[in-house]
Design a protein around this motif. Structure first.
Motif, PDB file in Angstrom:
ATOM      1  N   LEU A 260       0.835  -1.207   0.000  1.00 49.15           N
ATOM      2  CA  LEU A 260       0.000   0.000   0.000  1.00 49.15           C
ATOM      3  C   LEU A 260       0.872   1.261   0.000  1.00 49.15           C
ATOM      4  O   LEU A 260       0.603   2.230  -0.716  1.00 49.15           O
ATOM      5  CB  LEU A 260      -0.931  -0.024   1.225  1.00 49.15           C
ATOM      6  CG  LEU A 260      -1.948   1.111   1.316  1.00 49.15           C
ATOM      7  CD1 LEU A 260      -2.889   1.094   0.106  1.00 49.15           C
ATOM      8  CD2 LEU A 260      -2.765   1.002   2.601  1.00 49.15           C
ATOM      9  N   LEU A 263       2.198   1.826  -3.426  1.00 48.59           N
ATOM     10  CA  LEU A 263       1.160   2.331  -4.328  1.00 48.59           C
ATOM     11  C   LEU A 263       0.958   3.833  -4.162  1.00 48.59           C
ATOM     12  O   LEU A 263       0.562   4.528  -5.087  1.00 48.59           O
ATOM     13  CB  LEU A 263      -0.177   1.622  -4.058  1.00 48.59           C
ATOM     14  CG  LEU A 263      -0.310   0.175  -4.545  1.00 48.59           C
ATOM     15  CD1 LEU A 263      -1.571  -0.460  -3.979  1.00 48.59           C
ATOM     16  CD2 LEU A 263      -0.338   0.123  -6.067  1.00 48.59           C
ATOM     17  N   LYS A 264       1.252   4.329  -2.965  1.00 53.87           N
ATOM     18  CA  LYS A 264       1.033   5.753  -2.687  1.00 53.87           C
ATOM     19  C   LYS A 264       2.232   6.618  -3.042  1.00 53.87           C
ATOM     20  O   LYS A 264       2.112   7.851  -3.053  1.00 53.87           O
ATOM     21  CB  LYS A 264       0.703   5.949  -1.196  1.00 53.87           C
ATOM     22  CG  LYS A 264      -0.664   5.429  -0.814  1.00 53.87           C
ATOM     23  CD  LYS A 264      -0.900   5.629   0.682  1.00 53.87           C
ATOM     24  CE  LYS A 264      -2.277   5.109   1.060  1.00 53.87           C
ATOM     25  NZ  LYS A 264      -2.521   5.183   2.506  1.00 53.87           N
ATOM     26  N   GLY A 274      -0.941   4.161  -7.495  1.00 54.74           N
ATOM     27  CA  GLY A 274      -2.176   3.811  -6.781  1.00 54.74           C
ATOM     28  C   GLY A 274      -3.403   4.514  -7.332  1.00 54.74           C
ATOM     29  O   GLY A 274      -4.527   4.187  -6.961  1.00 54.74           O
ATOM     30  N   SER A 275      -3.189   5.506  -8.219  1.00 48.39           N
ATOM     31  CA  SER A 275      -4.341   6.178  -8.825  1.00 48.39           C
ATOM     32  C   SER A 275      -4.897   5.380 -10.000  1.00 48.39           C
ATOM     33  O   SER A 275      -5.958   5.690 -10.508  1.00 48.39           O
ATOM     34  CB  SER A 275      -3.969   7.593  -9.271  1.00 48.39           C
ATOM     35  OG  SER A 275      -3.078   7.526 -10.368  1.00 48.39           O
ATOM     36  N   GLN A 277      -6.881   2.522 -11.628  1.00 52.32           N
ATOM     37  CA  GLN A 277      -7.989   1.761 -11.050  1.00 52.32           C
ATOM     38  C   GLN A 277      -7.680   0.259 -10.964  1.00 52.32           C
ATOM     39  O   GLN A 277      -8.099  -0.406 -10.013  1.00 52.32           O
ATOM     40  CB  GLN A 277      -9.264   1.981 -11.862  1.00 52.32           C
ATOM     41  CG  GLN A 277     -10.512   1.597 -11.090  1.00 52.32           C
ATOM     42  CD  GLN A 277     -11.780   1.893 -11.856  1.00 52.32           C
ATOM     43  OE1 GLN A 277     -11.824   1.778 -13.079  1.00 52.32           O
ATOM     44  NE2 GLN A 277     -12.804   2.290 -11.145  1.00 52.32           N
ATOM     45  N   GLY A 280      -5.894   0.010  -7.799  1.00 50.31           N
ATOM     46  CA  GLY A 280      -6.770   0.368  -6.679  1.00 50.31           C
ATOM     47  C   GLY A 280      -7.699  -0.795  -6.334  1.00 50.31           C
ATOM     48  O   GLY A 280      -7.895  -1.128  -5.163  1.00 50.31           O
ATOM     49  N   HIS A 281      -8.250  -1.411  -7.366  1.00 49.82           N
ATOM     50  CA  HIS A 281      -9.153  -2.542  -7.132  1.00 49.82           C
ATOM     51  C   HIS A 281      -8.400  -3.754  -6.592  1.00 49.82           C
ATOM     52  O   HIS A 281      -8.906  -4.478  -5.745  1.00 49.82           O
ATOM     53  CB  HIS A 281      -9.898  -2.904  -8.421  1.00 49.82           C
ATOM     54  CG  HIS A 281     -11.049  -1.974  -8.686  1.00 49.82           C
ATOM     55  ND1 HIS A 281     -12.072  -2.270  -9.540  1.00 49.82           N
ATOM     56  CD2 HIS A 281     -11.326  -0.752  -8.190  1.00 49.82           C
ATOM     57  CE1 HIS A 281     -12.940  -1.262  -9.556  1.00 49.82           C
ATOM     58  NE2 HIS A 281     -12.497  -0.329  -8.758  1.00 49.82           N
ATOM     59  N   ALA A 284      -7.928  -3.117  -3.040  1.00 50.12           N
ATOM     60  CA  ALA A 284      -9.195  -3.304  -2.306  1.00 50.12           C
ATOM     61  C   ALA A 284      -9.467  -4.794  -2.101  1.00 50.12           C
ATOM     62  O   ALA A 284      -9.914  -5.212  -1.025  1.00 50.12           O
ATOM     63  CB  ALA A 284     -10.350  -2.649  -3.054  1.00 50.12           C
ATOM     64  N   ALA A 285      -9.174  -5.599  -3.122  1.00 49.29           N
ATOM     65  CA  ALA A 285      -9.392  -7.047  -3.015  1.00 49.29           C
ATOM     66  C   ALA A 285      -8.443  -7.639  -1.969  1.00 49.29           C
ATOM     67  O   ALA A 285      -8.838  -8.486  -1.162  1.00 49.29           O
ATOM     68  CB  ALA A 285      -9.186  -7.716  -4.364  1.00 49.29           C
ATOM     69  N   PHE A 287      -7.094  -6.076   0.543  1.00 45.84           N
ATOM     70  CA  PHE A 287      -7.518  -5.610   1.866  1.00 45.84           C
ATOM     71  C   PHE A 287      -8.698  -6.445   2.372  1.00 45.84           C
ATOM     72  O   PHE A 287      -8.734  -6.855   3.536  1.00 45.84           O
ATOM     73  CB  PHE A 287      -7.910  -4.130   1.796  1.00 45.84           C
ATOM     74  CG  PHE A 287      -8.465  -3.602   3.080  1.00 45.84           C
ATOM     75  CD1 PHE A 287      -7.636  -3.381   4.167  1.00 45.84           C
ATOM     76  CD2 PHE A 287      -9.823  -3.326   3.215  1.00 45.84           C
ATOM     77  CE1 PHE A 287      -8.153  -2.909   5.371  1.00 45.84           C
ATOM     78  CE2 PHE A 287     -10.342  -2.851   4.411  1.00 45.84           C
ATOM     79  CZ  PHE A 287      -9.503  -2.642   5.481  1.00 45.84           C
TER      80      PHE A 287
END
Lengths: 378, 399
Positions: A260, A263-264, A274-275, A277, A280-281, A284-285, A287
């Motif tokens: 993470l 990604l930032k 990280g921008s 998508q 990002g997805h 999210a998966a 996480f």
């Protein structure tokens, strides 16, 4: 994170601070580069003993603090984050559990205080092939006038080079694969005829191959009941699996945090990656997977503490879930870091290697899914 | 369990025993359909629950609720279920109890709360919601339905789609554009308007499951009173966001609670059979079923963990944000597997080749495909997790 008692919270904070300050990953790196045979650093181990974590599962009368598996899991999770190398899990969780479950009063009196003060390091010697198959035991223990004589081999014994005493699963009757006829023994590492050899594994943990050639032990070396070792062995293994689940949760949580953070901060195509998508997805998966995995790992520890009726099912839930998740997370750790993740200079590889080594230990995801299904009766 | 809780539970049990008409046992309209012959009993039971405030037990008493906590609400639901009884009011009110009501509690004026919440809590009114539009689905903020100020009321023009139960509803909560010059998420307002007026025309849409629960609703010079503006003018986006939070909340429990009562493994054994070791004859299905059951248990454990965290007053983790997608994944996989387990018996549309459960499974599977689309699609939830929970920057793609 489960709702913790004050004691557990204290333990978590202590472990978090100590591990990040005193035993960060670069300590693990230094240990790897030093090639110490026992695969952990003595100073780190003595600090762990000083903090009392070796006594978490040991009753107060034997010098421990008589806490619970969730408390132990909390510590293992924090150490797992930093890949802290020590025989804490093998000795103070698995070894102490074996004595608590199957030990006689004398055996407890002999070993538990020494597990707490670190003068004994115990470990379980179980597997004989390259797959976890706990009933597939051929190592023979034959009755002699003075006790028993052991002949056979054990492979991939965790902390096998550092151990002072082995908890050995042997065959005293029946055939390989039978659950009847298994007997547990406490065997001193310096017994004549016992040889050990370091296995150099990719994750730099202290595994050893052990061979027993006519090792003679007295009758009181039996841990538990002759021929009836399967039930305690299965119970010991389940607690070990739940403990590994907690360690794997820590590894995975750290791998997620590293990913993470990357990604930032990493920029490509003029943007922070990280921008995008697609990433990002994926984050999210991952996480989502981490949160679900945490629930499983904690629930297994709690089931043991509550003496629930479905401990085997819960431990298989934890081990299969964490094996799957850590596999995915450690793979994505490398993928999302790209080229830098491939370098030895960066830490990502350590987590990938540790992940693969832990996934199969005491049963891989498939082993535990099969066990889970059988527990539910299909 | 504390003594206080035990007393409460005992009181609930007694009250249900004394008040629930025995003719309605197992007659929950949500699962077995509404039986017209039992209409009087249904209405009596609804009224008794309404008097008690148990249609929406956690709402304040002055707005038709019973002023209870979530724990008491769970106790009531448990005891209803134990008595083979049910609370029909959330079902009757459609979007009223689960979504509109809680949002009115958050944003409504005192006058609005009294006027709207009491009939909802009593199950005397049905509400629908006008959110999506034909051109504004996942991208809700691009909505174009206009509301123009005309003195003491607004004049509404446009159309809304997926308005569940619009053809049965008396009221609609609609999100409309009140300032066409403002940027996307600004200039949006939330109005409430009666459905029974000339300018409102709900047209049912037939779905792949054969059901017509959704409508496209057309607004032609429909009237919304200014006293029915919910929240501040042009700041309706925050009202919508809250509404969608309530929706996610209602979906987490409902979807998992709606499972078939027979355990999946028993269903599988019945349809597929087992080998000599007692293992399912289809080894591949056995593995996938196990993965599903593990997913399901992981989901339930996460729900329990969040509840324990809330009770233990530790900071509630971000886990709550993942629950909608997790619940959707579990319920859709379950429906898919159930169909597969039934084999050809899972292909029925109607007729006596199939039993009622089999037919219901097909319809439920088809209907359930919507759960990863409605209420913020699977992908929209991932956007929310990556931005709001993980703090990743706004995606460079539009949307």
């Amino acid at each position: 994170m489960a709702a913790l008692t004050d004691e557990q919270t204290l333990m978590r904070d202590q472990a978090k601070i100590w591990a990040s300050k005193q035993a960060p990953v670069n300590k693990f790196r230094a240990m790897r580069d030093s090639c110490i045979e026992q695969r952990f650093d003595a100073q780190t181990w003595s600090e762990i003993i000083e903090m009392g974590w070796t006594g978490i599962l040991v009753p107060e009368e034997y010098g421990g603090s008589d806490l619970d598996y969730l408390a132990f899991g909390i510590v293992l999770e924090e150490l797992g984050r930093h890949l802290t190398a020590s025989p804490l899990f093998a000795s103070a969780l698995v070894g102490a559990t074996a004595l608590n479950i199957a030990g006689s009063g004398t055996q407890k009196q002999t070993f538990l205080p020494k597990i707490v003060d670190g003068s004994e390091i115990l470990t379980l010697a179980i597997d004989e092939s390259n797959q976890h198959a706990p009933a597939d035991i051929s190592l023979k223990a034959q009755v002699t006038d003075a006790g028993y004589r052991l002949n056979g081999k054990k492979g991939f014994v965790l902390e096998g080079m550092a151990a002072t005493t082995f908890v050995v699963a042997t065959r005293t009757s029946g055939e390989k694969g039978d659950t009847n006829g298994i007997t547990l023994f406490l065997i001193p590492a310096d017994s004549p005829g016992l040889k050990r050899e370091l296995i150099s594994t990719m994750d730099s943990r202290g595994y050893a191959n052990i061979s027993f050639e006519g090792v003679e032990v007295p009758a009181d070396a039996v841990l538990g009941v002759l021929d009836q070792g399967w039930e305690p062995l299965d119970a010991i293994l389940d607690r070990a699996r739940a403990g590994l689940g907690a360690e794997m949760l820590g590894c995975a949580a750290q791998a997620f945090d590293m990913t993470l953070e990357y990604l930032k901060t990493r920029e490509q195509f003029g943007e922070v990656i990280g921008s995008f998508q697609a990433l990002g997805h994926r984050a999210a998966a991952l996480f989502t997977g981490l949160e679900l995995a945490r629930s499983c790992a904690e629930a297994a520890l709690q089931a043991i503490d509550e003496e629930a009726h479905n401990i085997p099912q819960m431990c298989s839930l934890s081990k299969s879930r964490l094996s799957d998740y850590l596999h995915e997370m450690s793979t994505q750790l490398i993928q999302i870091h790209g080229g830098i993740g491939m370098t030895d200079e960066f830490d990502a590889g350590f987590y990938l290697k540790r992940a693969r080594a832990l996934e199969g230990r005491y049963g891989n995801a498939g082993f535990h899914r099969d066990r889970y299904a059988s527990a539910l009766g299909y | 369990m504390s003594e206080q809780n035990q007393n409460f539970r005992a009181g609930v049990k007694d009250w249900i025993k004394d008040n629930f008409p025995s003719t309605l046992k197992g007659q929950n309209p949500a699962t077995v359909g509404y039986a017209a012959a039992l209409e009087d009993d249904h209405d009596l039971w609804r009224q008794r629950l309404a008097e008690k405030g148990w249609g929406a037990p956690t709402w304040p008493k002055e707005y038709g609720g019973a002023g209870l906590g979530q724990r008491e609400e769970r106790t009531i639901n448990d005891e209803l279920s134990n008595a083979d009884a049910f609370n029909p009011i959330p079902g009757i009110a459609l979007m009223g109890v689960t979504m509109v009501g809680p949002t009115i509690l958050d944003y409504g004026t005192e006058e609005q709360k009294i006027r709207h919440l009491i009939p909802i809590a009593r199950g005397e009114v049905k509400w629908c919601l006008g959110l999506s539009e034909p051109g504004a689905g996942s991208d809700l903020a691009s909505l174009r339905t206009r509301a123009v100020d005309d003195g003491d009321h607004y004049v509404v023009n446009g159309s809304k789609i997926w308005t569940s139960g619009a053809h049965q509803s008396q009221w609609c909560g609609a999100v409309v554009r009140t300032d066409p010059d403002a940027k996307k998420r600004n200039g949006i307002s939330f109005v409430m308007l009666p459905m029974d007026q000339e300018g409102v025309d709900p047209q049912p849409i037939k779905l792949i499951s054969g059901a017509s629960a959704f409508c496209e609703t057309f607004f032609n010079d429909a009237i919304a009173e200014k006293s029915d503006l919910l929240g501040p003018l042009n700041e309706g986006w925050s009202v919508v966001k809250r509404l969608l939070q309530h929706e996610r909340q209602s979906q987490i429990g409902a979807r998992t609670a709606g499972f078939r009562s027979e355990p999946m493994q028993d269903l599988a054994k019945r349809y597929i059979g087992v080998d000599g070791d007692g293992k399912l004859n289809d080894g591949d299905l056995r593995q996938r079923l196990t993965k599903h059951l593990i997913d399901r248990q992981a989901h339930s454990l996460t729900l329990a963990r969040i509840a324990a965290e809330a009770k233990g007053k530790v900071e509630v983790s971000a886990a709550a944000s993942i629950l909608k997608n997790s619940a959707t994944n579990v319920s859709q996989t379950r429906a898919d597997l159930t169909l597969e387990i039934m084999g050809d018996q899972g292909l029925g549309w109607e007729g006596d080749t199939f039993d009622a459960k089999e037919l219901e499974t097909v319809r439920a599977w088809l209907y359930g495909m919507a759960s990863s689309i409605a209420g913020g699609s699977f992908e929209v939830q991932y956007n929310i997790i990556s931005k709001n929970i993980l703090g990743l920057p706004e995606t460079t793609q539009q949307g």
